[in-house]
Motif scaffolding. Sequence first.
Motif, PDB file in Angstrom:
ATOM      1  N   LEU A  19     103.582 121.865  -6.671  1.00 32.50           N
ATOM      2  CA  LEU A  19     105.044 121.883  -6.620  1.00 32.50           C
ATOM      3  C   LEU A  19     105.581 123.296  -6.410  1.00 32.50           C
ATOM      4  O   LEU A  19     106.538 123.494  -5.655  1.00 32.50           O
ATOM      5  N   LYS A  20     104.986 124.269  -7.049  1.00 31.51           N
ATOM      6  CA  LYS A  20     105.417 125.657  -6.853  1.00 31.51           C
ATOM      7  C   LYS A  20     105.231 126.064  -5.391  1.00 31.51           C
ATOM      8  O   LYS A  20     106.115 126.669  -4.775  1.00 31.51           O
ATOM      9  N   ALA A  21     104.074 125.715  -4.815  1.00 34.35           N
ATOM     10  CA  ALA A  21     103.777 126.092  -3.429  1.00 34.35           C
ATOM     11  C   ALA A  21     104.692 125.383  -2.438  1.00 34.35           C
ATOM     12  O   ALA A  21     105.218 126.008  -1.509  1.00 34.35           O
ATOM     13  N   ILE A  22     104.918 124.083  -2.608  1.00 36.61           N
ATOM     14  CA  ILE A  22     105.739 123.363  -1.629  1.00 36.61           C
ATOM     15  C   ILE A  22     107.217 123.714  -1.797  1.00 36.61           C
ATOM     16  O   ILE A  22     107.963 123.762  -0.812  1.00 36.61           O
ATOM     17  N   GLU A  23     107.638 124.023  -3.012  1.00 34.05           N
ATOM     18  CA  GLU A  23     109.028 124.442  -3.180  1.00 34.05           C
ATOM     19  C   GLU A  23     109.294 125.736  -2.417  1.00 34.05           C
ATOM     20  O   GLU A  23     110.324 125.869  -1.740  1.00 34.05           O
ATOM     21  N   GLU A  24     108.371 126.678  -2.500  1.00 37.68           N
ATOM     22  CA  GLU A  24     108.515 127.943  -1.771  1.00 37.68           C
ATOM     23  C   GLU A  24     108.518 127.690  -0.261  1.00 37.68           C
ATOM     24  O   GLU A  24     109.345 128.242   0.472  1.00 37.68           O
ATOM     25  N   ASN A  25     107.597 126.857   0.220  1.00 35.95           N
ATOM     26  CA  ASN A  25     107.534 126.566   1.654  1.00 35.95           C
ATOM     27  C   ASN A  25     108.809 125.878   2.144  1.00 35.95           C
ATOM     28  O   ASN A  25     109.354 126.240   3.182  1.00 35.95           O
ATOM     29  N   ALA A  26     109.275 124.899   1.382  1.00 32.91           N
ATOM     30  CA  ALA A  26     110.482 124.174   1.785  1.00 32.91           C
ATOM     31  C   ALA A  26     111.692 125.109   1.821  1.00 32.91           C
ATOM     32  O   ALA A  26     112.476 125.085   2.779  1.00 32.91           O
ATOM     33  N   GLU A  27     111.832 125.943   0.788  1.00 30.96           N
ATOM     34  CA  GLU A  27     112.959 126.866   0.747  1.00 30.96           C
ATOM     35  C   GLU A  27     112.909 127.865   1.899  1.00 30.96           C
ATOM     36  O   GLU A  27     113.908 128.097   2.589  1.00 30.96           O
ATOM     37  N   LYS A  81      93.887 123.899  -1.366  1.00 28.50           N
ATOM     38  CA  LYS A  81      93.442 123.831  -2.756  1.00 28.50           C
ATOM     39  C   LYS A  81      93.981 122.606  -3.491  1.00 28.50           C
ATOM     40  O   LYS A  81      93.298 122.058  -4.347  1.00 28.50           O
ATOM     41  N   TYR A  82      95.213 122.190  -3.177  1.00 23.49           N
ATOM     42  CA  TYR A  82      95.920 121.226  -4.008  1.00 23.49           C
ATOM     43  C   TYR A  82      96.087 119.835  -3.408  1.00 23.49           C
ATOM     44  O   TYR A  82      96.498 118.915  -4.116  1.00 23.49           O
ATOM     45  N   VAL A  83      95.809 119.668  -2.125  1.00 20.16           N
ATOM     46  CA  VAL A  83      95.985 118.364  -1.473  1.00 20.16           C
ATOM     47  C   VAL A  83      94.611 117.693  -1.330  1.00 20.16           C
ATOM     48  O   VAL A  83      93.649 118.332  -0.918  1.00 20.16           O
ATOM     49  N   VAL A  84      94.548 116.423  -1.679  1.00 19.33           N
ATOM     50  CA  VAL A  84      93.299 115.664  -1.555  1.00 19.33           C
ATOM     51  C   VAL A  84      92.876 115.663  -0.085  1.00 19.33           C
ATOM     52  O   VAL A  84      93.673 115.267   0.789  1.00 19.33           O
ATOM     53  N   PRO A  85      91.675 116.131   0.202  1.00 17.79           N
ATOM     54  CA  PRO A  85      91.210 116.148   1.598  1.00 17.79           C
ATOM     55  C   PRO A  85      91.305 114.765   2.245  1.00 17.79           C
ATOM     56  O   PRO A  85      90.937 113.755   1.646  1.00 17.79           O
ATOM     57  N   GLY A  86      91.842 114.751   3.457  1.00 19.71           N
ATOM     58  CA  GLY A  86      91.971 113.512   4.219  1.00 19.71           C
ATOM     59  C   GLY A  86      93.178 112.660   3.865  1.00 19.71           C
ATOM     60  O   GLY A  86      93.424 111.639   4.507  1.00 19.71           O
ATOM     61  N   SER A  87      93.962 113.074   2.861  1.00 15.79           N
ATOM     62  CA  SER A  87      95.098 112.239   2.447  1.00 15.79           C
ATOM     63  C   SER A  87      96.383 112.547   3.209  1.00 15.79           C
ATOM     64  O   SER A  87      97.313 111.736   3.206  1.00 15.79           O
ATOM     65  N   GLN A  88      96.445 113.693   3.875  1.00 12.98           N
ATOM     66  CA  GLN A  88      97.691 114.081   4.538  1.00 12.98           C
ATOM     67  C   GLN A  88      97.835 113.389   5.884  1.00 12.98           C
ATOM     68  O   GLN A  88      96.933 113.422   6.715  1.00 12.98           O
ATOM     69  N   VAL A  89      99.005 112.764   6.062  1.00 14.89           N
ATOM     70  CA  VAL A  89      99.345 112.123   7.327  1.00 14.89           C
ATOM     71  C   VAL A  89     100.665 112.714   7.799  1.00 14.89           C
ATOM     72  O   VAL A  89     101.671 112.658   7.087  1.00 14.89           O
ATOM     73  N   ASN A  90     100.662 113.310   8.999  1.00  8.90           N
ATOM     74  CA  ASN A  90     101.863 113.880   9.602  1.00  8.90           C
ATOM     75  C   ASN A  90     102.330 112.970  10.723  1.00  8.90           C
ATOM     76  O   ASN A  90     101.513 112.557  11.549  1.00  8.90           O
TER      77      ASN A  90
END
Length: 100
Positions: A19-27, A81-90
């Motif tokens: 959450l810390k990482a994605i909040e920074e990226n989104a902002e 580091k934080y996302v389950v490998p293979g779970s991301q779908v864009n």
Amino acid sequence: MIALTVSLQVVPGCRDEFLKAIEENAERSFTDEPGCQYFDVVCDLADDHHFVFHEIYEDEAAVEAHRAAPHFKVWREAAAKYVVPGSQVNTLSRRLFHHS
């Protein structure tokens, strides 16, 4: 307008760091990138480790600028580091309607 939807699963025990990482990226995406019109991060009600990002960009060039931004590189390192490998779908799509 181009919509980028990202769905992913966070590694158990890494939610706070994620959450810390994605909040920074989104902002940074929204404030530093002129082509980023919208960046929303939502969490599944049934699974607090499943997230979806709803992002809106002016055009495909803005999406590419997003992916080339310095904060995106930092985000990708965190995601490794934080996302389950293979779970991301864009999914890239064209926005047809918007109601606010």
